[in-house]
Design an enzyme around this catalytic site. Structure first.
Site, PDB file in Angstrom:
ATOM      1  N   LYS A 270      37.565 -36.391 -36.523  1.00 32.84           N
ATOM      2  CA  LYS A 270      36.330 -36.827 -35.871  1.00 32.84           C
ATOM      3  C   LYS A 270      36.556 -37.012 -34.377  1.00 32.84           C
ATOM      4  CE  LYS A 270      37.270 -41.690 -36.940  1.00 32.84           C
ATOM      5  NZ  LYS A 270      36.770 -42.931 -37.549  1.00 32.84           N
TER       6      LYS A 270
ATOM      7  N   ARG B 133      31.868 -53.286 -42.959  1.00 31.84           N
ATOM      8  CA  ARG B 133      31.284 -52.372 -41.980  1.00 31.84           C
ATOM      9  C   ARG B 133      30.333 -51.429 -42.701  1.00 31.84           C
ATOM     10  NH1 ARG B 133      35.331 -48.825 -38.281  1.00 31.84           N
ATOM     11  NH2 ARG B 133      35.676 -47.833 -40.306  1.00 31.84           N
TER      12      ARG B 133
ATOM     13  N   TYR C 110      36.747 -46.600  -2.054  1.00 33.00           N
ATOM     14  CA  TYR C 110      35.540 -47.427  -2.054  1.00 33.00           C
ATOM     15  C   TYR C 110      35.859 -48.915  -1.929  1.00 33.00           C
ATOM     16  CZ  TYR C 110      32.597 -43.495  -3.499  1.00 33.00           C
ATOM     17  OH  TYR C 110      31.907 -42.306  -3.548  1.00 33.00           O
TER      18      TYR C 110
ATOM     19  N   MET D 254      34.660 -41.593  -9.322  1.00 36.99           N
ATOM     20  CA  MET D 254      34.119 -40.784 -10.407  1.00 36.99           C
ATOM     21  C   MET D 254      34.981 -39.557 -10.676  1.00 36.99           C
ATOM     22  SD  MET D 254      30.355 -39.003 -10.830  1.00 36.99           S
ATOM     23  CE  MET D 254      29.475 -40.563 -10.772  1.00 36.99           C
TER      24      MET D 254
END
Length: 369
Positions: free
Chosen positions: A38, A136, A264, A313
């Protein structure tokens, strides 16, 4: 191994094979093996991983959602595929692509039987999930009679397996709780077998269950994180080989004067003349802001280079004052000299989150040696 000339995630199928054989050795040879793929193969290359698992002899692969299973089928993966968390809106697609659902509540059991009957299915394989303490997903022990009643009233579906999930199999302090889960599961299985008149496969062990509770392997085991090289404790990590290595390169080198700032918010200010290297990777690639400002570093030419300033980013900056390096040189973010576990712990998280969070814009490269 090839040298990186761009940001990439290198996926070592030889390491995958090593991990598979190590985990396989923990249980009897007649126990089936389900490889959990997964989340894009735990952030790697799901198709490449699934193909290799088939070659290695895995009996099943497992995904979280129906869309993941469909993608594997469309890529030509023919192994049985179990879907842990299917949604009823997509059941017809699940049947069309011969995916096998986990049925974890009365609602999903009724809905899937209804779909299977509408599509004229016979003995379509399903997997019954029981809750033994994770709280769950899962049917309760009190629902055994309801489950067997519904299954015995139709020939559209048939239980291929009954399973549960261990909550803390990696934590020896929770050993009593884990054994309680195993015993509850055994009690449920005995009642199911008696009422179904046949015996589906049983499985409860995840990676840490395989390592710490091999006596509870039953008919099949499931491994996710272990296949990718992480065993939830350092002693086991040493016996496994990380499959993924995150690499990038140096884009530019700067010579910063004392008092100059970097990045930044001027989060880093040089206290002395400093050489920095800017790398083309950032939080959009999965290296979150938590890793900035000296929290962790990368390796350049085998030497540690701390991340300085705020992670951007698309870029991070590192201190390479004492490293002989140049623009275009390869950088190892994790893998090789630094495991994903160590990198993740510095950011107060776990290897699972780090490796599954590597953005799909990062190129994947399969290697085998």
């Amino acid at each position: 191994m090839p040298v990186a000339h761009e940001t990439l995630l290198e996926i070592d199928l030889t390491a995958l094979a090593h991990n598979y054989h190590y985990l396989r050795s923990k249980v009897e040879s007649n126990v089936k093996f389900m490889g959990v793929v997964k989340a894009s193969g735990y952030g790697s290359d799901v198709v490449g991983i699934a193909r290799k698992l088939k070659e290695l002899g895995a009996d099943y692969v497992a995904v979280a959602y129906i869309s993941e299973g469909i993608a594997l089928r469309e890529a030509g993966i023919e192994l049985p595929i179990m879907v842990f968390h299917p949604q009823s809106a997509n059941y017809e697609s699940l049947v069309e692509y011969c995916l096998e659902p986990s049925l974890y509540s009365d609602f999903v059991l009724k809905e899937f039987i209804s779909t299977a009957e509408k599509l004229n299915q016979k003995n379509f394989p399903v997997h019954l999930k029981f809750n033994t303490g994770m709280n769950r997903l899962g049917l309760s022990e009190e629902e055994v009679e309801m489950v067997t009643g519904r299954l015995n009233a139709t020939n559209s579906v048939k239980a291929a397996s009954v399973f549960s999930h261990l909550s803390a199999s990696e934590d020896w302090r929770e050993r009593e709780f884990t054994l309680q889960q195993i015993h509850t599961f055994q009690r449920i299985a005995i009642r199911l077998f008696d009422q179904l008149k046949y015996e589906p496969l049983l499985h409860i062990c995840n990676t840490s269950g395989i390592i710490n509770y091999p006596e509870a392997a039953f008919d099949m085991v499931r491994s996710g994180i272990g296949l990718y090289g992480y065993g939830n404790e350092k002693s086991e990590d040493e016996k496994l080989k990380p499959v993924a290595t995150l690499k990038t390169i140096i884009s530019q080198i700067h010579h910063i004067k004392k008092g100059d700032s970097v990045g930044y918010n001027r989060a880093f200010t040089a206290e002395k003349p400093t050489k920095t290297a800017t790398l083309p990777i950032g939080y959009a690639d999965g290296i979150k802001r938590e890793y900035g400002n000296g929290t962790i570093g990368v390796f350049i030419g085998g030497k540690y280079a701390p991340i300085i300033g705020n992670v951007c980013m698309d870029m991070i900056m590192t201190d390479v004052t004492d490293i002989d390096c140049k623009e275009g040189d390869e950088v190892i973010v994790f893998g090789g000299p630094q495991r994903a576990t160590d990198f993740a712990e510095a950011g107060n998280t776990i290897s699972y989150e780090l490796i599954t969070g590597i953005s799909q814009r990062v190129k994947r490269v399969l290697i085998e040696h």
